[in-house]
Every structure is written in C-alpha cells, then in structure tokens.
Scaffold this motif. Structure first.
Motif, short mmCIF file in Angstrom:
data_model
loop_
_atom_site.label_atom_id
_atom_site.label_comp_id
_atom_site.label_asym_id
_atom_site.label_seq_id
_atom_site.Cartn_x
_atom_site.Cartn_y
_atom_site.Cartn_z
N GLY A 30 69.35 -63.49 73.80
CA GLY A 30 68.46 -64.60 73.47
C GLY A 30 67.04 -64.49 74.01
N THR A 31 66.13 -65.19 73.32
CA THR A 31 64.71 -65.13 73.70
C THR A 31 64.41 -65.92 74.97
N ASP A 32 65.34 -66.81 75.38
CA ASP A 32 65.10 -67.49 76.67
C ASP A 32 65.14 -66.47 77.81
N ASN A 33 66.07 -65.52 77.72
CA ASN A 33 66.10 -64.45 78.72
C ASN A 33 64.91 -63.50 78.56
N ILE A 34 64.48 -63.31 77.31
CA ILE A 34 63.34 -62.42 77.06
C ILE A 34 62.07 -62.96 77.73
N ASP A 35 61.91 -64.28 77.77
CA ASP A 35 60.76 -64.88 78.44
C ASP A 35 60.70 -64.42 79.90
N ILE A 36 61.86 -64.46 80.56
CA ILE A 36 61.92 -64.04 81.97
C ILE A 36 61.75 -62.52 82.08
N ASP A 72 63.00 -69.31 67.17
CA ASP A 72 63.33 -69.71 68.54
C ASP A 72 62.27 -70.59 69.20
N GLY A 73 61.06 -70.57 68.67
CA GLY A 73 60.01 -71.45 69.21
C GLY A 73 59.31 -70.94 70.46
N LEU A 74 59.76 -69.80 71.03
CA LEU A 74 59.21 -69.35 72.32
C LEU A 74 57.68 -69.20 72.29
N MET A 75 57.15 -68.61 71.23
CA MET A 75 55.71 -68.32 71.25
C MET A 75 54.85 -69.59 71.19
N HIS A 76 55.46 -70.73 70.78
CA HIS A 76 54.69 -71.97 70.73
C HIS A 76 54.40 -72.52 72.14
N ALA A 118 61.91 -79.73 59.63
CA ALA A 118 61.01 -79.95 60.77
C ALA A 118 61.79 -80.25 62.06
N ASP A 119 63.11 -80.49 61.95
CA ASP A 119 63.94 -80.70 63.15
C ASP A 119 64.08 -79.42 63.95
N LYS A 120 63.88 -78.27 63.26
CA LYS A 120 63.99 -76.98 63.97
C LYS A 120 62.60 -76.54 64.39
N ALA A 121 62.53 -75.57 65.32
CA ALA A 121 61.23 -75.05 65.74
C ALA A 121 60.51 -74.44 64.54
N THR A 122 59.19 -74.56 64.52
CA THR A 122 58.40 -73.96 63.44
C THR A 122 58.50 -72.43 63.55
N PRO A 123 58.89 -71.77 62.46
CA PRO A 123 58.99 -70.30 62.52
C PRO A 123 57.62 -69.65 62.79
N THR A 159 64.17 -60.03 69.10
CA THR A 159 62.99 -59.26 68.69
C THR A 159 61.69 -60.07 68.65
N SER A 160 61.71 -61.30 68.11
CA SER A 160 60.45 -62.06 67.99
C SER A 160 59.84 -62.31 69.37
N GLY A 161 60.69 -62.61 70.36
CA GLY A 161 60.18 -62.88 71.70
C GLY A 161 59.60 -61.61 72.33
N ILE A 162 60.28 -60.49 72.11
CA ILE A 162 59.79 -59.22 72.67
C ILE A 162 58.45 -58.86 72.03
N TYR A 163 58.37 -59.01 70.71
CA TYR A 163 57.11 -58.67 70.01
C TYR A 163 55.99 -59.61 70.41
N GLY A 164 56.28 -60.89 70.49
CA GLY A 164 55.24 -61.87 70.80
C GLY A 164 54.69 -61.69 72.20
#
Ligand code: R1P
Length: 289
Positions: free
Chosen positions: A78-84, A139-143, A167-172, A239-244
């Motif tokens: 998951g991207t939550d771990n990617i943030d760390i 996943d919304g991480l980059m926002h 709109a209930d989900k994070a914006t892609p 992948t999106s979190g790693i790339y961002g």
C-alpha cells in the motif's frame, strides 16, 4: 533552521525511525518489494551482503550484484507504507542527520519496484512482465503534498468524466515514471503499462467475497477508459505513490510488475514463484547492464 525531533525522528543509534537504517547503509540504487520474503530471494543472487536490518514491515539488505551496490527493501502493501518508505529513503540520502537540515547537494536515487499485479487487459496475459510507464492513483496520497506541477491533470480529469468516478473516493491523480529508467528496464520481453494503484486488494479492486461494492461496473469502466491512446492495463497498490514521491523528491523510479492474475479471463499464474523469480533475474540483469 534545523528539523525538530518530532519531525525528523532518529533512533538512539542515529538510524532513521521506521527503516532503522543509517545513511551510509543505503546504496544509490534501491529495489523495493512488497513482501519481506522477496528481499532474500533477490539478495540470494548477490555477490556480497554488507547490511541486514528489519523493523516492522521493512526488511532491508544492502550488498552488491555484479559490483553494483544495491539496497533491497520490503515496504509491505500500500501507498501508506510508501509514504514512509520513500520519505525516509530520501532523508537518508539528502538530510544531514548531524545538522538536521537538508544537504546542499541533493542526491538522486534510482528506485526500482519489483512487484506483482493483476492485468485487466486480455492481451496482457498471466505470467507477462509489465513496465509501468505511468500510474493513476486512487489512493489520494499525492493530494497531501504540493504536487500540482508534476501531475497529468488532463488524463485524470478525463478519467473522472468517462467513469463518472464518485466524489466519495479520493480524486484520481496521474503521474509518469522516469522515462530513462523505463527505457533501461524495458525490452521485447516486457509489456508497457498504465498502472492503476488502489488502497486495497478486495473492494477497492472490485473483488467481491461477502461485501457488496457500490459500483459493480467499476473495473469495466476502468477497462473501457481511453484517452489519446492511454488505456489502463493493470491494478496494484504502490506504483502511483512511488512515482509521485520520487518525482517530487528528485529521484528516478520505475515499477516492474509480474502479472500474477488476469482479472478479465479470471486466470491466475500456475507457477507464481517461478514468475517472480523470472522478474527478479530480468531486473537484476537490466540494473547491472
Ligand atoms: C497484494 O497482494 C500486494 O501484491 C502487489 C500489490 O501491489 C500489493 O502490495 O505487489 P507486491 O507483490 O509487491 O506486494
């Protein structure tokens, strides 16, 4: 101004909080994997191993393969771990732990994800190797970062329109991998991909076991999306979190995927262990080239 102890958190031995690593223990080339056990599957191919560390989901080895120094680390899922993982990797490379300040000269790391994925295109079969050229993050991480300048807003907006994304989900958000690293890691043996990263494996990827999902057509809509030749090829969770984060921090990143499942045909690889081993040996050769 130096970073406060609550922001740049160091362990007693001077290592970074979650990764448990010292700056000198990090190589300039980093392989990330989801599964802790995949770390030694990779470093079993190494000529030398100088560091072995483990804390929580982060298992980390640094060593050499054909004289190239490489750090291999698990991130969990998951991207939550990617943030760390990405933030602390960058801190190890680019923050002076004595002065507690960013270094004057910022180092660029090469970050290669060796992961597994599910294809959503019939023409990308089980057991294929796929290189993510771009990613769409649900996943919304980059926002949570000032990332507007690095995102492809046109494709993201078109995706929201075509799929009527709730709109209930994070914006892609849409983000590219590193062009030169993608070129280096691609060959006739790989498929180019546009990877969708989601925050979970079941509902978020349209899998229904006992819980209903609000949009049963979600995967079909993702599959039918097309804009200027861009079609989404596969689903995974990092992948999106790693790339961002790599793009924002100035690192080069590429996501390499072993296609374990095909969600359209309902197939799953008959030999997932061999498939992942194929991707590992392929990637190591390409990295060492
Ligand atoms: C789900 O089974 C996990 O597998 C994929 C997904 O991204 C998610 O992390 O990648 P890894 O095999 O690298 O963990």
């Amino acid at each position: 101004m130096s970073l406060k102890a609550s922001e740049l958190i160091l362990n007693k031995d001077g290592s970074i909080y979650h990764l448990n690593l010292l700056p000198e223990e990090l190589a300039d080339t980093v392989i990330t994997v989801g599964d802790q056990d995949r770390v030694s599957l990779i470093t079993d191919h190494f000529d030398t191993i100088e560091v072995k560390k483990k804390k929580r989901e982060f298992c980390i080895h640094t060593g050499t393969y054909k004289s190239k120094r490489i750090t291999v680390m698990s991130t969990g899922m998951g991207t939550d771990n990617i943030d760390i993982a990405l933030t602390e990797l960058d801190a190890l490379a680019n923050i002076d732990f004595e002065k507690k300040q960013p270094k004057e000269h910022i180092k660029s790391l090469d970050i290669i994800r060796i992961g597994t994925t599910g294809s959503i295109r019939e023409e990308i079969p089980v057991d294929a190797l796929l290189v993510s050229e771009k990613a769409i993050g649900f996943d919304g991480l980059m926002h949570f970062y000032k990332s507007a300048d690095i995102l492809d807003k046109e494709i993201a907006a078109e995706f929201v329109k075509q799929t009527n994304w709730s709109a209930d989900k994070a914006t892609p958000y849409v983000i590219n991998g590193d062009e030169s690293l993608i070129k280096q890691m691609s060959s006739e043996s790989t498929y180019p991909g546009f990877t969708a990263t989601n925050i979970g494996f079941y509902g978020p990827q349209g899998r229904v076991l006992r819980l209903d999902i609000p949009d049963a057509e979600m995967n079909d809509k993702i599959n039918n999306f097309g804009y200027k030749g861009n079609h989404i090829t596969n689903l995974e969770m990092e992948t999106s979190g790693i790339y961002g984060l790599s793009r924002l921090l100035g690192h080069r990143a590429v996501s390499m995927n072993a296609v374990l499942a095909n969600r359209m045909t309902g197939e799953f690889s008959k030999d997932p262990v061999k498939l992942v081993e194929n991707l590992i040996t392929y990637c190591l050769e390409k990295i060492a080239e």
